[in-house]
Scaffold this motif. Structure first.
Motif, PDB file in Angstrom:
ATOM      1  N   ALA A 104     -15.580  12.871   7.586  1.00 24.00           N
ATOM      2  CA  ALA A 104     -15.290  13.538   6.314  1.00 24.00           C
ATOM      3  C   ALA A 104     -13.870  13.229   5.849  1.00 24.00           C
ATOM      4  O   ALA A 104     -13.626  12.968   4.666  1.00 24.00           O
ATOM      5  N   ALA A 105     -12.932  13.245   6.785  1.00 21.93           N
ATOM      6  CA  ALA A 105     -11.547  12.933   6.434  1.00 21.93           C
ATOM      7  C   ALA A 105     -11.426  11.506   5.920  1.00 21.93           C
ATOM      8  O   ALA A 105     -10.678  11.227   4.979  1.00 21.93           O
ATOM      9  N   LEU A 106     -12.169  10.595   6.513  1.00 21.80           N
ATOM     10  CA  LEU A 106     -12.146   9.201   6.068  1.00 21.80           C
ATOM     11  C   LEU A 106     -12.734   9.071   4.671  1.00 21.80           C
ATOM     12  O   LEU A 106     -12.157   8.408   3.792  1.00 21.80           O
ATOM     13  N   LYS A 107     -13.860   9.719   4.435  1.00 23.55           N
ATOM     14  CA  LYS A 107     -14.526   9.585   3.144  1.00 23.55           C
ATOM     15  C   LYS A 107     -13.693  10.171   2.010  1.00 23.55           C
ATOM     16  O   LYS A 107     -13.594   9.592   0.924  1.00 23.55           O
ATOM     17  N   VAL A 108     -13.058  11.315   2.245  1.00 24.93           N
ATOM     18  CA  VAL A 108     -12.277  11.974   1.206  1.00 24.93           C
ATOM     19  C   VAL A 108     -10.993  11.207   0.900  1.00 24.93           C
ATOM     20  O   VAL A 108     -10.573  11.102  -0.253  1.00 24.93           O
ATOM     21  N   ASN A 109     -10.380  10.627   1.924  1.00 24.42           N
ATOM     22  CA  ASN A 109      -9.035  10.078   1.767  1.00 24.42           C
ATOM     23  C   ASN A 109      -8.948   8.569   1.675  1.00 24.42           C
ATOM     24  O   ASN A 109      -7.946   8.044   1.171  1.00 24.42           O
ATOM     25  N   ALA A 110      -9.950   7.835   2.139  1.00 22.97           N
ATOM     26  CA  ALA A 110      -9.867   6.370   2.108  1.00 22.97           C
ATOM     27  C   ALA A 110      -9.678   5.802   0.699  1.00 22.97           C
ATOM     28  O   ALA A 110      -8.924   4.836   0.534  1.00 22.97           O
ATOM     29  N   PRO A 111     -10.305   6.357  -0.342  1.00 19.47           N
ATOM     30  CA  PRO A 111     -10.101   5.775  -1.674  1.00 19.47           C
ATOM     31  C   PRO A 111      -8.642   5.772  -2.129  1.00 19.47           C
ATOM     32  O   PRO A 111      -8.262   4.969  -2.976  1.00 19.47           O
ATOM     33  N   ALA A 112      -7.832   6.649  -1.581  1.00 18.75           N
ATOM     34  CA  ALA A 112      -6.420   6.703  -1.982  1.00 18.75           C
ATOM     35  C   ALA A 112      -5.578   5.660  -1.266  1.00 18.75           C
ATOM     36  O   ALA A 112      -4.462   5.361  -1.696  1.00 18.75           O
ATOM     37  N   LEU A 113      -6.067   5.095  -0.156  1.00 19.44           N
ATOM     38  CA  LEU A 113      -5.290   4.160   0.661  1.00 19.44           C
ATOM     39  C   LEU A 113      -5.116   2.841  -0.071  1.00 19.44           C
ATOM     40  O   LEU A 113      -6.052   2.307  -0.664  1.00 19.44           O
ATOM     41  N   LYS A 114      -3.887   2.303  -0.017  1.00 20.63           N
ATOM     42  CA  LYS A 114      -3.636   1.039  -0.709  1.00 20.63           C
ATOM     43  C   LYS A 114      -4.352  -0.110  -0.005  1.00 20.63           C
ATOM     44  O   LYS A 114      -4.584  -0.068   1.208  1.00 20.63           O
ATOM     45  N   ALA A 115      -4.731  -1.131  -0.762  1.00 20.91           N
ATOM     46  CA  ALA A 115      -5.385  -2.310  -0.198  1.00 20.91           C
ATOM     47  C   ALA A 115      -4.481  -2.927   0.854  1.00 20.91           C
ATOM     48  O   ALA A 115      -3.277  -3.094   0.646  1.00 20.91           O
ATOM     49  N   GLY A 116      -5.055  -3.262   2.003  1.00 17.15           N
ATOM     50  CA  GLY A 116      -4.274  -3.811   3.091  1.00 17.15           C
ATOM     51  C   GLY A 116      -3.646  -2.763   3.977  1.00 17.15           C
ATOM     52  O   GLY A 116      -2.970  -3.099   4.950  1.00 17.15           O
ATOM     53  N   GLY A 117      -3.843  -1.469   3.639  1.00 15.24           N
ATOM     54  CA  GLY A 117      -3.300  -0.394   4.460  1.00 15.24           C
ATOM     55  C   GLY A 117      -4.040  -0.284   5.779  1.00 15.24           C
ATOM     56  O   GLY A 117      -5.054  -0.950   6.028  1.00 15.24           O
ATOM     57  N   LEU A 118      -3.550   0.575   6.627  1.00 16.50           N
ATOM     58  CA  LEU A 118      -4.085   0.733   7.976  1.00 16.50           C
ATOM     59  C   LEU A 118      -4.830   2.055   8.108  1.00 16.50           C
ATOM     60  O   LEU A 118      -4.301   3.112   7.752  1.00 16.50           O
ATOM     61  N   ILE A 119      -6.059   1.983   8.612  1.00 17.09           N
ATOM     62  CA  ILE A 119      -6.844   3.170   8.952  1.00 17.09           C
ATOM     63  C   ILE A 119      -6.885   3.293  10.471  1.00 17.09           C
ATOM     64  O   ILE A 119      -7.249   2.338  11.171  1.00 17.09           O
ATOM     65  N   ILE A 120      -6.506   4.452  10.977  1.00 13.15           N
ATOM     66  CA  ILE A 120      -6.673   4.779  12.396  1.00 13.15           C
ATOM     67  C   ILE A 120      -7.736   5.860  12.466  1.00 13.15           C
ATOM     68  O   ILE A 120      -7.578   6.931  11.867  1.00 13.15           O
TER      69      ILE A 120
END
Length: 662
Positions: A101-117
């Protein structure tokens, strides 16, 4: 205090080999995952490392939303760097997602090339279904435009705390500390202040909890040190920001307001009484003031909002500085008593930490929608001064100013902050107390040559005397019914009501002579476009204007602290510009005030999504006033000649989203 003049408020991607000036990190998870605590502790370490920073806590209104659901996601964003920072950043460089849920809500805000942990231990079939995923996004390629580092943080945490004999449920409560340890390693932060804090918090029988959390913290840090991972996970050291010598600390807006209120009472030479009732996001002011009894502060948690403000009015009548605070719905309940404070002409400070409305609205989200309520929102002609803070640190000075106006002009004063300012944190250089001029109160102690007591006899500023009850020979009448000139006796005479209404208005209007002229924050005193803001929009407006000016655009920034009465020169300033753009987190309230007072064709840029403006939204709006936008290399970027963004267009998630500037 120093004025913030520059700020990158953006950063390089973690893919870049260069060391960025600033980085934006967002921690996101379930509302029970301790994301606010994790963010707060990371903020502490960042401040101690000498970086400038701004934070944005964003959490649900539910006391405990169902675990793993989209509406139960809690997030904490921090923008920190080696340059001065004024916003929490537009797009995160790093997203730490504790569940789907945290990924789905917040991933659209992450800049292209950013890092997801991501914690793979939480990407179970059940949690994926709660987050409305048909398949795991960690496996279907949908995250390809970002770097992805996915591993089982849950299992690693359980392993780290195994020696302490905790069950799985209790062990997983240490997961946020494991994640914090990894983040501290990523940005070369010292763990010791966190360890000291845990040892101080958990003592005696609870020492095992400190030991377990410290073990998890160390394990996360060690993972970063020892894991042989290619590509995305790198350690970055952000240099300290050059700062003047002095004592620094981080403050939230609620803390800063509290310190400012206490300082204001001290400068007035008065004990302070605070009457409050719990409400998000204003409750923290009461929590902070409770700890300041040694400064002559009395706090009272009333049974409701009406009792809270009435107790403060009673304290002011008795010779204290009365203070109360709330948010929009509570301010509405206080409205009648505000009228009583205006009619009795007693000093009172009312802090409104605005949130999304109407009614209960968005209890944990930010908005600026109470400006009409502050300026106009009482029965009868009932003017009061209104001041607005622009950042957490700015709350200190604005609170002092509210106290000064209240006691000098014998009037209630409203201080506007909002949910973003109240909860966000930034570094604050603790000022020298000697830098603030005292404004001591002089109570009336004798009749001043009059035959009778004249409690409503006005001086040259239109201000009546303040008389402590019980002063020998100065018994007087006071109340909410219209009163005779000078004596204060009840008087329904039409001419008297006309005169007293005019007198109360003239007193407040006259405050304009006692506030500074409006300055231009950035740019020129005239030109093609001025962006006028108030409150917490300062950071994104300032950065958008700074970037636009760097491209050669004729745009300036004015930010208003004194909302009512307005600075005397503001009208002339605005008329020196061809266009006036007013960004607000409401439907255009300050725009209406400016049109009404100065007959200027102010144009609104509005947003009521519960989220602050981004720099990109404001850059796009500024660009629409110019036929072509010169870039930094001297070329030209065509500007869209369509209308300014609508309310919907400002929403970055909507189909008509404002495009981000390059």
């Amino acid at each position: 205090m120093a004025t913030i003049l520059a700020d990158t408020d953006s950063a390089a991607s973690p893919r870049d080999n260069s060391v960025p000036e600033a980085v934006v990190v967002r921690f996101a998870g379930d509302s029970g995952d301790g994301m606010q605590l994790t963010g707060g502790q990371f903020t502490l370490s960042t401040a101690l490392s000498g970086n400038d920073l701004a934070t944005f806590p964003d959490f649900p209104a539910e006391i405990r939303a169902p675990q793993g659901t989209l509406f139960g996601v809690s997030a904490f964003q921090i923008n920190f760097g080696s340059t001065e920072i004024t916003t929490a950043g537009d797009q995160p460089d790093v997203l730490i997602a504790m569940n789907p849920a945290a990924l789905k809500v917040n991933a659209p805000a992450l800049k292209a090339g950013g890092l997801i942990i991501a914690d793979t231990g939480e990407f179970t079939k059940r949690n994926l279904e709660k987050a409305k995923y048909d398949v795991s996004p960690l496996e279907d390629g949908s995250l390809a435009k970002w770097d992805l580092l996915a591993f089982d943080i849950s299992a690693l945490t359980i392993e780290a705390v195994k020696p302490f004999g905790l069950g799985n449920k209790d062990a997983l409560r240490c997961k946020n500390m494991w994640t914090l340890g990894l983040a501290l390693w990523m940005f070369d932060r010292d763990r010791q202040p966190i360890i000291d804090g845990l040892n101080a918090k958990f003592k005696g029988d609870k020492k095992i909890l400190a030991d377990a959390n410290i073990a998890a913290l160390n394990a996360g840090h060690a993972y970063g040190e020892t894991a042989e991972l290619a590509g995305p996970l790198k350690q970055q050291h952000i240099e300290p920001v050059p700062s003047p010598a002095g004592l620094y600390r981080t403050v939230t807006g609620a803390e800063s307001v509290s310190y400012g209120l206490v300082a204001g009472a001290q400068l007035a030479g008065l004990p302070m009484f605070f009457g409050g009732y719990p409400i998000t996001p204003a409750s923290a002011i009461l929590h902070n003031l409770v700890k300041m009894k040694e400064f002559g502060v009395t706090t009272f948690q009333a049974e409701d909002e009406i009792a809270a403000i009435c107790s403060a009015i009673g304290a002011s009548y008795a010779g204290h500085l009365g203070v109360t605070s709330s948010s929009g719905p509570g301010i509405a309940l206080k409205g009648e008593a505000m009228g009583l404070g205006i009619m009795t002409e007693l000093p009172l400070v009312i802090v409104n930490s605005q949130r999304g409305g109407p009614s209960t609205g968005l209890p944990t989200k930010t908005e600026q929608s109470d400006l009409y309520q502050a300026v106009y929102g009482r029965n009868g002609d009932a003017p009061i001064p209104v001041v607005a803070a622009r950042s957490p640190a700015d709350c200190f000075e604005v609170a002092i100013e509210a106290c000064r106006l209240a006691v000098k002009y014998m009037t209630p004063v409203m201080l506007l902050t909002d949910g973003y300012i109240a909860n966000a944190a930034e570094p604050w250089q603790v000022p020298d107390p000697a830098a603030f001029a005292p404004f001591p109160v002089a109570f009336l102690e004798e009749k001043n040559g009059d035959d009778v007591v004249l409690p409503f006899k006005r001086d040259e500023r239109g201000v009546r005397p303040w008389i402590k009850p019980g002063t020998p020979g100065l018994m007087h009448r006071i109340g909410g019914i219209e009163k005779a000139i000078d004596t204060g006796n009840i008087d329904y005479n039409p001419a008297v009501h006309q005169a007293q209404t005019d007198a109360r208005k003239a007193k407040i209007d006259g405050i304009a002579k006692d506030i500074p002229d409006q300055e231009v924050c950035l740019g020129n005193a005239s030109g093609k476009l001025v962006v006028v803001g108030w409150g917490s929009t300062f950071g994104p407006i300032h950065q958008a204007v700074r970037r636009a000016r760097a491209k050669g655009l004729d745009v300036s920034h004015i930010h208003v602290r004194h909302i009512w009465p307005l600075p005397r020169n503001l009208g002339d300033l605005l008329k020196g510009f061809d266009n006036v753009l007013v960004p607000e987190m409401n439907t255009g309230q300050f725009k209406t005030v400016l049109r009404d007072q100065y007959l200027v064709d102010a144009t609104p840029l509005t947003k009521t999504s519960g989220q602050p403006f981004t720099i990109a939204e404001l850059e796009a709006a500024i660009g629409k006033y110019f036929d072509a936008i010169p870039d930094n290399e001297g070329g030209e970027v065509p500007a869209d000649d369509t209308q300014l963004p609508s309310i919907e267009a400002v929403n970055t998630d909507g189909p008509n989203a404002v495009p981000a500037a390059e």
